[in-house]
Design an enzyme around this catalytic site. Structure first.
Site, mmCIF file in Angstrom:
data_model
loop_
_atom_site.group_PDB
_atom_site.id
_atom_site.type_symbol
_atom_site.label_atom_id
_atom_site.label_comp_id
_atom_site.label_asym_id
_atom_site.label_seq_id
_atom_site.Cartn_x
_atom_site.Cartn_y
_atom_site.Cartn_z
ATOM 1 N N TYR A 1 1.519 -7.307 -1.061
ATOM 2 C CA TYR A 1 2.376 -7.316 0.126
ATOM 3 C C TYR A 1 1.570 -7.537 1.388
ATOM 4 O O TYR A 1 0.372 -7.284 1.422
ATOM 5 C CB TYR A 1 3.110 -5.979 0.245
ATOM 6 C CG TYR A 1 4.102 -5.725 -0.862
ATOM 7 C CD1 TYR A 1 5.436 -6.095 -0.710
ATOM 8 C CD2 TYR A 1 3.715 -5.126 -2.058
ATOM 9 C CE1 TYR A 1 6.356 -5.861 -1.731
ATOM 10 C CE2 TYR A 1 4.621 -4.895 -3.073
ATOM 11 C CZ TYR A 1 5.940 -5.262 -2.904
ATOM 12 O OH TYR A 1 6.840 -5.042 -3.906
ATOM 13 N N GLU A 2 2.279 -7.935 2.445
ATOM 14 C CA GLU A 2 1.641 -8.124 3.748
ATOM 15 C C GLU A 2 1.094 -6.807 4.313
ATOM 16 O O GLU A 2 0.217 -6.816 5.174
ATOM 17 C CB GLU A 2 2.652 -8.747 4.714
ATOM 18 C CG GLU A 2 2.014 -9.375 5.929
ATOM 19 C CD GLU A 2 3.034 -10.132 6.772
ATOM 20 O OE1 GLU A 2 3.974 -10.719 6.204
ATOM 21 O OE2 GLU A 2 2.888 -10.133 7.998
ATOM 22 N N SER A 3 1.595 -5.689 3.861
ATOM 23 C CA SER A 3 1.007 -4.390 4.226
ATOM 24 C C SER A 3 -0.405 -4.263 3.671
ATOM 25 O O SER A 3 -1.135 -3.343 4.025
ATOM 26 C CB SER A 3 1.843 -3.251 3.660
ATOM 27 O OG SER A 3 1.795 -3.273 2.225
ATOM 28 N N HIS B 1 0.781 -14.539 11.793
ATOM 29 C CA HIS B 1 0.140 -13.233 11.603
ATOM 30 C C HIS B 1 -1.320 -13.380 11.199
ATOM 31 O O HIS B 1 -2.188 -12.672 11.702
ATOM 32 C CB HIS B 1 0.888 -12.426 10.530
ATOM 33 C CG HIS B 1 2.006 -11.631 11.080
ATOM 34 N ND1 HIS B 1 2.774 -10.794 10.310
ATOM 35 C CD2 HIS B 1 2.497 -11.532 12.347
ATOM 36 C CE1 HIS B 1 3.673 -10.204 11.083
ATOM 37 N NE2 HIS B 1 3.545 -10.643 12.292
#
Lengths: 260, 363, 363, 260
Positions: free
Chosen positions: A52-54, B145
């Protein structure tokens, strides 16, 4: 077992699951891709790893999260990476497939999540890139998921946030981008791939009851149609539906149709 | 005004930036070094109240970095104090920079270095969209990002700039005055890369689980960009769920990621991430966010929005009053349980994630 | 041979490198990505013996990265097995790359990407100096620790290259074919920077305190360059002081820094850092190093050197036999105490750092 | 208290200590700089912070280490940084002063730790840069410590590992390097600084019993001599010596003369 038919979102989640091969490392956001990935893990692909981007690596599944940094995306993960490292994981070849959504998708799989209308006088200002551009630029394969309408599949994007096959041919590679770009598009109508030379979007299968005419009517550009007969997308079994509804997303956060 | 750096003229035109000197501070690495050399060196007690920290360290026009991720370990109470003190004309930056939009209607944020501003699965931020349409906020640069994260990382590792494979061929390249597409000089074959400079916001609040009074700080859970930001930003304020003795950090080093010398101020701020999630401490307040998103991001009614922010921010003394409004002791107990169920355990312990409605509604 | 990359011709000449294609693999990022895409994806039990791991993953001619720092958490037992198996023609790299010199007289290492090769306060490595004079080792590039560390870091963060302020104006610039001095394109004023490409050694052993059988790994104490190396290198072998269940890493996340997917093999190797220090487990063996440095680095006697390495490496079956030679159970008990006194406590607990002589001497 | 005189290494350690101001962040290696820095902390500079190439931040002092990564350099440190971040700490302005040694030092404070003789046909091959070049290139102020002989202070370096003032004047800044470069040189003979315009090495003080002639005789290039009277370097008090011998380096690892 229930004979219930899938609703369009359940069908999407199921088709997402089917795109995932066992043992892959899958970069997921929240929402349908996560629902589909967890379904895949509970069925034909038990050895996949979700990231995940986390930065969460291989967390233990829990309730569906709102945010990609929610505790569930790194629940009991052996480690979580900083954001820059999480994208580097894709750049360095440790991600096999990432899922993407967008407000606009063009015939080459380029995506817009920035703006509808003119950038400085927008009809609607959208989120911006987030990690979308990075996953499109860096990941070996990406898969686009969304609802298909002529507005969402326009001939020309209002803004190109995330690169697909650019203008086709070798243009993606010449631009210095990594990976194969988008390999599939999954909608409520069907599944699409990209014709190998032109890299234009092509019908791969249509969901039950859908036709080429319906698919084209939902699209703002000309879809390529294969010469051979177009297969019907397989639908979820009753057990798949039970898993989806009772185990994967029991609160029905992402599979209630129409969405809440 | 003369700018110190070379900006992409196409991007300046596309973004309608007349005076590019407004862009300089974000990439002025030398001035950051000079500032860091003047920072307090000794280990001194840096504790102050949130009011004092915001008053002293946030100046009108500052480049203000978001930290945490959306509603996870984000210093929301610090942001609310910034709004209460009526700071003006800030440039918002962060990956994501979701929470900046709350302040735009009040003139707190006037500029955006945009990477992501929205509510993820809960959709786009209509209020932000309206602010862009009405030119209440000017976009100074568009980022992915990953590219922005690398800009912070470059600052952290002391690299004036670095090459990336993000952003290439996208329209962001022409809507970001900072980045440059060049050919990789190491390769004989043509290989375009996107150069990203070290990025230095002026000020960042970082909410951590534990810190000592000198500023040594520990994070549990995703650190997102915060390790890099602690090094990249000119002014660093730690808001801490708990202040612990230095010996606790000396004896338990896991997760210790910010050294005291980077830190200008330390705020003892339990519930500093509320109504968001603070891993290991409390779950996010679903009820608040469901209503907050409905009222503040829908763009439907300025009155409802103002009433919402008046109730939760402008008329709210501090974070403890905020937590009282969320439900007080009962909220705390429930959200400790939910945090544990979502994160610290994975067995089914029968915790119910639904909530009882306790807060006022605006529709 | 045709090389794939643009090298500094002055450096090639200064270093007398006739065939620059030998340099390519270190910066061939694209081939690393392709290799990584083919790595085992599933969580499978990757345990094997050290013998198997060295046989399978170290090929003659490989670029072999040192990890840890000098004698701290350095995979010395893996290096000794590489020497025992008679691998040939390796390129040594690492910051520092102190330990590579042991293998040079035996043809194990034939090339050096030099950042630091010496014994710190115990002086220079005369044996290395003689090897350079006798052309038993060719220097392929000269680095500062910081520039090399940034090369590994660039690889880790997915940056094809980055700019640094190290190395500028030094003679290393003309003794390193990889780096390039250019003007910072972001600045209007002239501002030279040194471009450092992402560096990708072929193989690295990383000794960690704990790992699970899949390769998820935890480090306690300085990680030095090892987090970056785990991502930068083509082949990554974890030697672990302890193999622990995956649940231990899931429940205790502090210090967990290498994800299983980076890792090719896991070796259950208690005392894998001996005779060096393994933080939290054992202190370094001062007696070994005093004598080792006197014998092996002095360059005084090839016979004494060979006798030393025969005793400690070539005639030694494995790390447990090595520890027996150091003093066995008594050594273990003493070095657990010393580790605690040097690191885990700081009160004066009366531990005596002097040692009783137990090992053979060669002078 | 003892009236004992300092030996040359004790004198060096003491002079190192005196170069450190309270509250500074000091990047130290092992050996005399560490001895001097800990003496400073125990006397006039209790609020300094020691940082090391191991990444150790503000460790609690212990026995003198052999290696900069030894447990003592990060003993009970609240955190240790990766190597790249440890040098970035200097680049980013979080280090006030770093100490350096070298095999050769020239009149501009440029250093050689690479080779004696020709690079490809060396009389002696030395260590290489290690962190030396980085600290010289990045730190605000650096201080050079070593024994002074004409061979070690030659007119021309055999190899320039670490930049001082290059060829003087503004050449250091024009080369893109950070910080002020070397501000002092400490030897068994005296303390030197660099004349502000030419950036050439200049006598600042001489240790008791030393003269300009001795200093010049120990140097392979012409030393600048100030017009004013040259001060005598202050020597350690009996208490300083007691601290050095009993508390800072009780095993006498680095203050035994001649060195073991």
């Amino acid at each position: 077992m229930s004979k219930a038919q899938p609703n369009p979102l359940e069908m999407l989640a199921f088709v997402v699951a089917k795109q995932i091969e066992d043992k892959q490392i899958v970069y997921v956001g929240t929402g349908l891709p996560m629902v589909g990935a967890i379904l895949a893990k509970k069925t034909h692909a038990p050895n996949i790893t979700l990231v995940y981007e986390s930065g969460g690596q291989d967390p233990i599944e829990g309730p569906m999260p709102w945010s990609v940094a929610d505790p569930v995306t790194w629940r009991k993960a052996p480690l979580t990476m900083e954001m820059s490292l999480s994208f580097a994981q894709a750049a360095n070849g440790f991600v096999d497939v990432a899922f993407q959504g967008a407000a606009q998708i063009d015939m080459y799989g380029n995506l817009n999540t920035h703006v509808i209308g003119d950038f400085n006088k927008p009809k609607a200002r959208l989120t911006g890139s987030g990690g979308g551009n990075d996953l499109s630029s860096l990941t070996e394969n990406s898969i686009i998921v969304g609802l298909q309408t002529p507005e969402k599949f326009p001939a020309k994007l209002d803004f190109m946030t995330s690169p697909g096959h650019l203008t086709g041919g070798n243009t993606r590679r010449e631009a210095g981008l990594l990976g194969n770009g988008p390999v599939a598009v999954i909608t409520q109508v069907g599944v699409y791939d990209f014709e190998p030379e032109s890299k234009r979007m092509r019908i791969k299968s249509l969901h039950p009851g859908m036709t080429v005419e319906i698919a084209q009517a939902c699209t703002g550009f000309e879809l390529l149609v294969p010469e051979d007969e177009i297969p019907v997308t397989p639908i979820p079994t009753a057990e798949d539906l039970r898993l989806l509804r009772e185990e994967v997303d029991p609160q029905k956060m992402f599979i209630t149709f129409p969405p809440q | 005004m003369k700018s110190k750096f070379e900006y992409n003229p196409v991007a300046l035109e596309n973004l309608q930036i007349k005076d590019p000197s407004i862009l300089d501070r974000l990439i002025d690495t030398e001035s950051v070094r000079q500032g860091n050399l003047k920072k307090e060196r000794a280990k001194v007690d840096k504790r102050m109240t949130l009011k004092e920290a915001v008053a002293e360290y946030v100046s009108d026009g500052d480049i203000y970095a978001d930290s945490g991720f959306s509603y996870v370990r984000t210093p929301l109470q610090a942001l609310f104090e910034v709004m209460r003190q009526g700071k003006k004309g800030l440039q918002g930056i962060g990956s994501p920079n979701t929470n900046h939009s709350y302040g735009i209607p009040y003139g707190v944020f006037s500029y955006s270095h945009n990477s992501y501003l929205g509510a993820e699965m809960r959709g786009t931020d209509r209020s932000y969209s309206i602010s862009v349409q009405q030119k209440k906020v000017d976009i100074l640069s568009e980022w992915s990002h990953g590219a922005m994260a690398l800009g912070f990382k470059a600052a952290q590792i002391g690299a004036p700039y670095l090459a990336s494979k993000s952003m290439l061929a996208s329209d962001m390249i022409n809507h970001n005055p900072y980045v440059k597409v060049v050919d990789n000089p190491f390769k004989k074959d043509k290989d375009p890369v996107c150069l990203v400079p070290a990025l230095h916001p002026d000020v960042v609040f970082i909410h951590v689980q534990q810190a000592d009074k000198y500023g040594n700080a520990r994070i549990y859970g995703p650190s997102v960009n915060d390790i890099a930001l602690a090094s990249a930003c000119r002014k660093v304020i730690i808001t801490a769920e708990e202040i612990v003795p230095e010996s606790d950090l000396r004896n338990n080093t896991g997760g210790n990621i910010i050294p005291f010398m980077f830190v200008d101020a330390v705020v003892d701020l339990p519930f500093g991430a509320a109504p968001g999630n603070c891993p290991g401490h409390y779950y996010w307040s679903r009820e608040f966010w469901e209503w907050g998103i409905r009222i503040t991001l829908s763009g439907k009614s300025d009155e409802a929005r103002d009433s919402f922010w008046n109730y939760w921010v402008f008329d709210c003394k501090d974070q403890l009053e905020f937590v009282e409004k969320l439900g007080g002791v009962r909220w705390i107990e429930q959200h400790r349980k939910l945090e544990k169920a979502s994160n610290l355990t994975y067995e089914d312990d029968g915790v119910d994630f639904s909530y009882t409605s306790v807060i006022p509604k605006w529709d």
